[in-house]
Design a protein around this motif. Structure first.
Motif, PDB file in Angstrom:
ATOM      1  N   ALA A  67       0.952  -0.945   0.005  1.00  0.00           N
ATOM      2  CA  ALA A  67       0.061  -0.042  -0.007  1.00  0.00           C
ATOM      3  C   ALA A  67       0.935   1.177  -0.011  1.00  0.00           C
ATOM      4  N   ILE A  68       0.347   2.210  -0.695  1.00  0.00           N
ATOM      5  CA  ILE A  68       0.994   3.540  -0.845  1.00  0.00           C
ATOM      6  C   ILE A  68       0.044   4.596  -0.354  1.00  0.00           C
ATOM      7  N   MET A  69       0.421   5.567   0.782  1.00  0.00           N
ATOM      8  CA  MET A  69      -0.601   6.379   1.145  1.00  0.00           C
ATOM      9  C   MET A  69       0.235   7.691   1.003  1.00  0.00           C
ATOM     10  N   GLU A  70      -0.255   8.733  -0.040  1.00  0.00           N
ATOM     11  CA  GLU A  70       0.549   9.876  -0.005  1.00  0.00           C
ATOM     12  C   GLU A  70      -0.363  10.933  -0.176  1.00  0.00           C
ATOM     13  N   PHE A  71       0.278  12.212   0.131  1.00  0.00           N
ATOM     14  CA  PHE A  71      -0.624  13.346   0.147  1.00  0.00           C
ATOM     15  C   PHE A  71      -1.673  13.172   0.821  1.00  0.00           C
ATOM     16  N   VAL A  72      -1.744  12.511   2.020  1.00  0.00           N
ATOM     17  CA  VAL A  72      -2.983  12.342   2.946  1.00  0.00           C
ATOM     18  C   VAL A  72      -3.242  13.748   3.869  1.00  0.00           C
ATOM     19  N   SER A  73      -4.288  13.969   3.790  1.00  0.00           N
ATOM     20  CA  SER A  73      -4.431  15.466   4.541  1.00  0.00           C
ATOM     21  C   SER A  73      -5.841  15.444   5.494  1.00  0.00           C
ATOM     22  N   VAL A  74      -5.586  15.945   6.642  1.00  0.00           N
ATOM     23  CA  VAL A  74      -6.446  16.023   7.543  1.00  0.00           C
ATOM     24  C   VAL A  74      -7.568  16.923   7.278  1.00  0.00           C
ATOM     25  N   ASN A  75      -8.678  16.967   7.316  1.00  0.00           N
ATOM     26  CA  ASN A  75      -9.859  18.051   7.141  1.00  0.00           C
ATOM     27  C   ASN A  75     -10.642  18.271   8.519  1.00  0.00           C
ATOM     28  N   GLY A  76     -10.277  19.371   9.126  1.00  0.00           N
ATOM     29  CA  GLY A  76     -11.090  19.415  10.357  1.00  0.00           C
ATOM     30  C   GLY A  76     -10.287  18.589  11.354  1.00  0.00           C
ATOM     31  N   ASN A  77     -11.400  17.622  11.806  1.00  0.00           N
ATOM     32  CA  ASN A  77     -10.892  16.927  12.966  1.00  0.00           C
ATOM     33  C   ASN A  77     -11.157  15.197  12.268  1.00  0.00           C
ATOM     34  N   THR A  78     -11.084  15.223  10.955  1.00  0.00           N
ATOM     35  CA  THR A  78     -11.278  13.697  10.261  1.00  0.00           C
ATOM     36  C   THR A  78      -9.719  13.449  10.084  1.00  0.00           C
ATOM     37  N   LYS A  79      -9.578  12.089   9.988  1.00  0.00           N
ATOM     38  CA  LYS A  79      -8.302  11.530   9.680  1.00  0.00           C
ATOM     39  C   LYS A  79      -8.467  10.323   8.654  1.00  0.00           C
ATOM     40  N   CYS A  80      -7.339   9.882   8.031  1.00  0.00           N
ATOM     41  CA  CYS A  80      -7.420   8.535   7.285  1.00  0.00           C
ATOM     42  C   CYS A  80      -7.080   7.443   8.390  1.00  0.00           C
ATOM     43  N   SER A  81      -7.720   6.469   8.618  1.00  0.00           N
ATOM     44  CA  SER A  81      -7.633   5.572   9.580  1.00  0.00           C
ATOM     45  C   SER A  81      -7.713   4.023   9.082  1.00  0.00           C
ATOM     46  N   ILE A  82      -6.492   3.568   9.434  1.00  0.00           N
ATOM     47  CA  ILE A  82      -6.243   2.162   8.803  1.00  0.00           C
ATOM     48  C   ILE A  82      -6.157   0.970  10.101  1.00  0.00           C
ATOM     49  N   SER A  83      -7.131   0.251  10.293  1.00  0.00           N
ATOM     50  CA  SER A  83      -7.262  -0.653  11.466  1.00  0.00           C
ATOM     51  C   SER A  83      -7.336  -2.238  10.962  1.00  0.00           C
ATOM     52  N   ASP A  84      -6.975  -2.905  11.898  1.00  0.00           N
ATOM     53  CA  ASP A  84      -6.850  -4.405  11.922  1.00  0.00           C
ATOM     54  C   ASP A  84      -6.661  -4.919   9.972  1.00  0.00           C
ATOM     55  N   GLY A 111       8.343  -5.592  -2.497  1.00  0.00           N
ATOM     56  CA  GLY A 111       8.915  -4.577  -2.193  1.00  0.00           C
ATOM     57  C   GLY A 111       8.769  -4.202  -0.614  1.00  0.00           C
ATOM     58  N   ASN A 112       8.004  -3.053  -0.536  1.00  0.00           N
ATOM     59  CA  ASN A 112       7.630  -2.616   0.826  1.00  0.00           C
ATOM     60  C   ASN A 112       6.011  -2.990   1.281  1.00  0.00           C
ATOM     61  N   GLY A 113       5.986  -3.043   2.492  1.00  0.00           N
ATOM     62  CA  GLY A 113       4.665  -3.286   2.916  1.00  0.00           C
ATOM     63  C   GLY A 113       3.571  -2.202   3.017  1.00  0.00           C
ATOM     64  N   LEU A 114       4.241  -1.041   3.640  1.00  0.00           N
ATOM     65  CA  LEU A 114       3.353   0.110   3.978  1.00  0.00           C
ATOM     66  C   LEU A 114       4.211   1.407   3.712  1.00  0.00           C
ATOM     67  N   ILE A 115       3.839   1.960   2.628  1.00  0.00           N
ATOM     68  CA  ILE A 115       4.614   3.328   2.420  1.00  0.00           C
ATOM     69  C   ILE A 115       3.790   4.751   3.027  1.00  0.00           C
ATOM     70  N   ILE A 116       4.041   5.429   3.819  1.00  0.00           N
ATOM     71  CA  ILE A 116       3.425   6.635   4.033  1.00  0.00           C
ATOM     72  C   ILE A 116       4.458   7.950   3.647  1.00  0.00           C
ATOM     73  N   ASN A 117       4.007   8.787   2.658  1.00  0.00           N
ATOM     74  CA  ASN A 117       4.731   9.929   2.180  1.00  0.00           C
ATOM     75  C   ASN A 117       3.887  10.897   2.238  1.00  0.00           C
ATOM     76  N   ASN A 118       4.529  12.043   2.746  1.00  0.00           N
ATOM     77  CA  ASN A 118       3.900  13.523   2.680  1.00  0.00           C
ATOM     78  C   ASN A 118       2.492  13.432   3.292  1.00  0.00           C
ATOM     79  N   ALA A 119       2.395  12.808   4.400  1.00  0.00           N
ATOM     80  CA  ALA A 119       0.969  12.721   4.997  1.00  0.00           C
ATOM     81  C   ALA A 119       1.036  13.674   6.164  1.00  0.00           C
ATOM     82  N   VAL A 120      -0.511  13.865   6.326  1.00  0.00           N
ATOM     83  CA  VAL A 120      -0.865  14.703   7.448  1.00  0.00           C
ATOM     84  C   VAL A 120      -2.129  14.133   8.082  1.00  0.00           C
ATOM     85  N   GLY A 121      -2.264  13.549   9.243  1.00  0.00           N
ATOM     86  CA  GLY A 121      -3.445  13.020   9.853  1.00  0.00           C
ATOM     87  C   GLY A 121      -3.827  11.626   9.483  1.00  0.00           C
TER      88      GLY A 121
END
Length: 262
Positions: free
Chosen positions: A184-201, A209-219
């Motif tokens: 998975a690639i998570m990039e340019f992730v942005s918070v909007n107010g109190n909301t977030k991107c949530s990944i669970s379980d 290659g890589n399992g999880l890439i987080i690039n340039n992310a907020v929230g």
């Protein structure tokens, strides 16, 4: 037209097939059938009515790319999510073919509000998505989306890519595993107010290659996830020059036979 309802994709011509019965004509027909089922859900443009397209258990070979351009549309299978195994006969399995030249993904959920392709709060549930080592991505996502019990495997580059400022995206009980390069690639992730991107379980297993890439992310919140046996780096967190990387939270992350790199 049907509002806020459930339609069965089989009623629109979606047909099960196998490696011995599949043909170019049948994969094209399955793509048309699934798009027709989606089109039957009239959500009135940007109003959040939407509906569900149900796909029964079985194997379906289908041409990419399936673009969702409406809000609150859920593609729901009968299984094949977290913990999927090939012997699971109760699962809904979508096998994407190479399709037309230039196809990059099985599902396109990059809708942009104001352009006629606002697909916020749409998503996938209870599906196994097989990219057959021919598609670069299983799913590309933009905006607020919902994923629950989805397994994506055998993509060329990444099982799922989240980009273009993801707000309120929720990923639960999914698996991005056995992809040729990244899970998975998570990039340019942005918070909007109190909301977030949530990944669970969710698990990121045995990717080339890589399992999880987080690039340039907020929230972003990552909770109760397993990252195991990825060839390069299990968890890779990067920030490009001029980019942003903050408000990230990790809770109970199991990392085995993989490295972390910040």
């Amino acid at each position: 037209m049907i509002q806020g309802a459930v339609v069965n994709a089989v009623d629109y011509g979606l047909t099960q097939n196998s490696p011995t019965t599949v043909s170019n004509a049948s994969t094209v027909a399955n793509r048309a059938a699934l798009l027709a089922a989606i089109a039957a859900l009239d959500n009135g443009g940007d109003t959040p009515l939407g509906g569900t397209v149900f796909i029964p258990a079985g194997d379906y070979y289908i041409d990419p790319e399936i673009e969702i351009t409406k809000r609150s549309v859920i593609i729901q299978g009968n299984g094949g999510g977290y913990g999927y195994v090939p012997s699971d006969t109760t699962a809904t399995r979508l096998h994407f073919t190479s399709g037309l030249v230039g196809d990059e993904m099985g599902f396109n959920l990059q809708g942009i509000p104001g352009t006629g392709t606002n697909c916020d709060f749409s998503g996938l549930q209870n599906l196994y998505i097989d990219c057959q080592s021919v598609l670069p991505y299983g799913v590309i996502v933009g905006g607020a989306k919902i994923f629950d019990q989805v397994t994506i495997s055998y993509s060329v580059f990444a099982g799922i890519k989240l980009t273009n400022y993801i707000n309120s995206t929720v990923i639960t009980r999914c698996s991005f595993s056995n992809n040729n390069t990244h899970g998975a690639i998570m990039e340019f992730v942005s918070v909007n107010g109190n909301t977030k991107c949530s990944i669970s379980d969710t698990s990121f297993l045995r990717n080339g290659g890589n399992g999880l890439i987080i690039n340039n992310a907020v929230g972003m919140e990552v909770n109760n996830c397993t990252i195991e046996s990825n060839l390069l780096v299990g968890l890779l967190i990067t920030k490009p020059t001029g980019g942003s990387l903050y408000n990230l939270a990790f809770n109970v992350i199991w990392i085995l036979h993989s490295r972390c790199r910040l």
